[in-house]
Write a protein that holds these residues in place. Structure first.
Motif, PDB file in Angstrom:
ATOM      1  N   GLU A 113      -8.627  -0.860   4.257  1.00 18.02           N
ATOM      2  CA  GLU A 113      -8.669  -0.178   2.961  1.00 18.02           C
ATOM      3  C   GLU A 113     -10.038   0.482   2.760  1.00 18.02           C
ATOM      4  O   GLU A 113     -11.075  -0.155   2.921  1.00 18.02           O
ATOM      5  N   GLU A 161     -10.464   6.612   0.980  1.00 18.69           N
ATOM      6  CA  GLU A 161      -9.369   7.548   1.212  1.00 18.69           C
ATOM      7  C   GLU A 161      -8.008   6.881   1.021  1.00 18.69           C
ATOM      8  O   GLU A 161      -7.112   7.444   0.394  1.00 18.69           O
ATOM      9  N   SER A 162      -7.841   5.669   1.536  1.00 20.27           N
ATOM     10  CA  SER A 162      -6.539   5.000   1.414  1.00 20.27           C
ATOM     11  C   SER A 162      -6.244   4.624  -0.034  1.00 20.27           C
ATOM     12  O   SER A 162      -5.094   4.702  -0.480  1.00 20.27           O
ATOM     13  N   ARG A 217      -1.346   4.484   6.900  1.00 19.79           N
ATOM     14  CA  ARG A 217      -2.220   3.801   7.856  1.00 19.79           C
ATOM     15  C   ARG A 217      -2.412   2.336   7.469  1.00 19.79           C
ATOM     16  O   ARG A 217      -2.302   1.433   8.317  1.00 19.79           O
ATOM     17  N   VAL A 218      -2.686   2.083   6.200  1.00 24.75           N
ATOM     18  CA  VAL A 218      -2.883   0.706   5.746  1.00 24.75           C
ATOM     19  C   VAL A 218      -1.573  -0.075   5.822  1.00 24.75           C
ATOM     20  O   VAL A 218      -1.568  -1.262   6.186  1.00 24.75           O
ATOM     21  N   ASN A 242      -5.130   7.787  -1.635  1.00 24.14           N
ATOM     22  CA  ASN A 242      -3.772   8.154  -1.227  1.00 24.14           C
ATOM     23  C   ASN A 242      -2.726   7.328  -1.967  1.00 24.14           C
ATOM     24  O   ASN A 242      -1.705   7.854  -2.423  1.00 24.14           O
ATOM     25  N   SER A 243      -2.957   6.019  -2.073  1.00 24.53           N
ATOM     26  CA  SER A 243      -1.997   5.159  -2.781  1.00 24.53           C
ATOM     27  C   SER A 243      -1.889   5.559  -4.250  1.00 24.53           C
ATOM     28  O   SER A 243      -0.789   5.611  -4.817  1.00 24.53           O
ATOM     29  N   ASP A 291      -0.352   4.019   1.427  1.00 23.60           N
ATOM     30  CA  ASP A 291      -1.036   4.776   2.463  1.00 23.60           C
ATOM     31  C   ASP A 291      -0.463   4.323   3.799  1.00 23.60           C
ATOM     32  O   ASP A 291      -0.507   3.133   4.122  1.00 23.60           O
ATOM     33  N   SER A 334       0.877  -1.157   0.000  1.00 19.53           N
ATOM     34  CA  SER A 334       0.000   0.000   0.000  1.00 19.53           C
ATOM     35  C   SER A 334       0.921   1.215   0.000  1.00 19.53           C
ATOM     36  O   SER A 334       2.094   1.117   0.398  1.00 19.53           O
TER      37      SER A 334
END
Length: 418
Positions: free
Chosen positions: A300, A303-304, A261-262, A307-308, A259, A257
């Motif tokens: 996921e 937003e994620s 957070r992920v 972002n990716s 992102d 990912s």
């Protein structure tokens, strides 16, 4: 060793079974291709083993039947009786196979799996390959061979990865450089020009990785290229400079990912800052890179995904992105424990729950330069397959709450839940 690429007819006529075998070992590498648009291989394995046993009965033979390999190790409990092996091996098989062949009569009809253990020959003997077999594989365009430089359980805790379980208790055997050199020379003399180092992470121990890269450069085998799986950390300027001089084909990194957070939920020990630095060093030294992304993991969401894709669109060059959708849930992984699914229920291709609109998000946001026809067709095939899969609720007694808002996971339409 009977290889059906070297001798395609051997898989059909099974005439080789007429020899007086004491034991026959079957290596199972994959249970399925792990893609969303996949079917299980298990039925094919069942059919093949049934044909083998029928042929052995005709020849009046009763050799010991042994199962093993990475795919087998993950599903050993289910496959032992399903495929009719006398004994199965979980994890590294070389030493245990030698033990079995010392006294095969002790294992007939045992109906149990045994645990593999470390093999001292890895540190003392050059791995050799039959010359006739190597010559066959050189006829394939872009033929590549795997080479191990170490046997060390991966230090990362990626929630989807079963390698630590498959590799067993491997505390850190680093193959002596002279053995690596001997194996590379042998591979090269056979005509193979592409090598992939199959270590979990090539640069997990940076000092040793640098020694291996220096060795490749010093061997100076014309036309030989190589690649491996790398982590963005540790990855310093000296390492990048060594890679550039070693004819590395490309550096493969798998943040999975882009992102932060992920990435953390996936169990990564690095974040996008480390990916930035790794890519910057690769470009400064002219090293091609590949960045693997798998959409649809824990946490996921819209937003994620955005972002990716924003990271890919703004920071990755043409050809650098390798994209997939869907995480195959495998036994003995953090992902399986998180979902609370028993290992016995994971034999049919089973995928972590993800939002059904994820395909539309990707196609809407991702630059067309990352969507050549082949990638687009694969994405559409995955979306079509996901719609036909059975959706089952997550177990109510999951030991940990899955960090996702989508309370279903997908199973292959091909096999019932066992």
């Amino acid at each position: 060793m009977i290889d059906f690429v070297e001798d395609p007819g051997a898989s059909d006529d099974l005439s080789w079974l007429a020899d007086s075998w004491d034991a026959i070992g079957f290596t199972i590498r994959n249970i399925d291709p792990i893609d969303l648009s996949c079917d299980s291989h298990v039925k094919h394995y069942e059919n093949f083993l049934n044909r083998v046993r029928a042929a052995l009965d005709r020849y009046g033979m009763r050799p010991l039947l042994v199962g093993g390999g990475p795919g087998y190790s993950l599903f050993a409990g289910q496959l032992l009786t399903r495929l009719g092996f006398d004994v199965g091996v979980i994890g590294p098989g070389e030493q245990v196979m030698l033990d079995i062949l010392d006294a095969p009569q002790e294992y007939y009809g045992l109906g149990k799996n045994v645990t593999g253990r470390r093999y001292s020959g890895f540190m003392t003997q050059t791995l050799g390959h039959p010359k006739s077999l190597m010559e066959v594989y050189t006829h394939f365009e872009g033929a590549m061979i795997g080479v191990e430089t170490r046997r060390k359980t991966c230090y990362q805790g990626c929630v989807y990865c079963p390698y630590a379980y498959i590799s067993g208790d491997n505390g850190g055997d680093l193959k002596p450089l002279e053995l690596i050199a001997s194996e590379l020379r042998s591979v090269y003399s056979s005509g193979i020009r592409r090598v992939f180092f199959t270590d979990g992470i090539f640069n997990s121990e940076l000092r040793y990785a640098k020694e291996v890269v220096r060795l490749i450069t010093e061997l100076d085998l014309p036309g030989l290229t190589w690649s491996a799986y790398f982590t963005p950390k540790p990855f310093d300027d000296e390492f990048a400079e060594l890679l550039a001089g070693s004819k590395v084909e490309f550096v493969v990194i798998s943040p999975d990912s882009l992102d932060d957070r992920v990435m953390k939920l996936l169990g990564k020990t690095f974040d996008t800052r480390h990916v930035d630095r790794c890519l910057e060093r690769c470009r400064r030294h002219g090293i091609p890179a590949r960045v693997n992304i798998v959409f649809g993991g824990p946490g996921e969401d819209r937003e994620s995904v955005r972002n990716s894709i924003q990271y890919a669109n703004s920071k990755l060059e043409d050809g650098e992105l390798v994209m997939h959708v869907g995480y195959r849930v495998l036994p003995q992984t953090g992902m399986a424990r998180q979902l609370g699914i028993p290992d016995d229920d994971l034999l049919p291709p089973t995928f972590y729950p993800f939002h059904p609109d994820i395909f539309s998000w990707i196609m809407r946001d991702l630059d067309n330069r990352f969507m050549p026809p082949e990638a687009l067709f694969n994405l559409m095939a995955a979306r079509s397959s996901s719609k036909r899969m059975a959706k089952v609720p997550l177990p109510a007694n999951s030991p940990e709450s899955a960090p996702t808002e989508f309370p279903y996971l997908a199973l292959s339409r091909q096999l019932p839940l066992v």
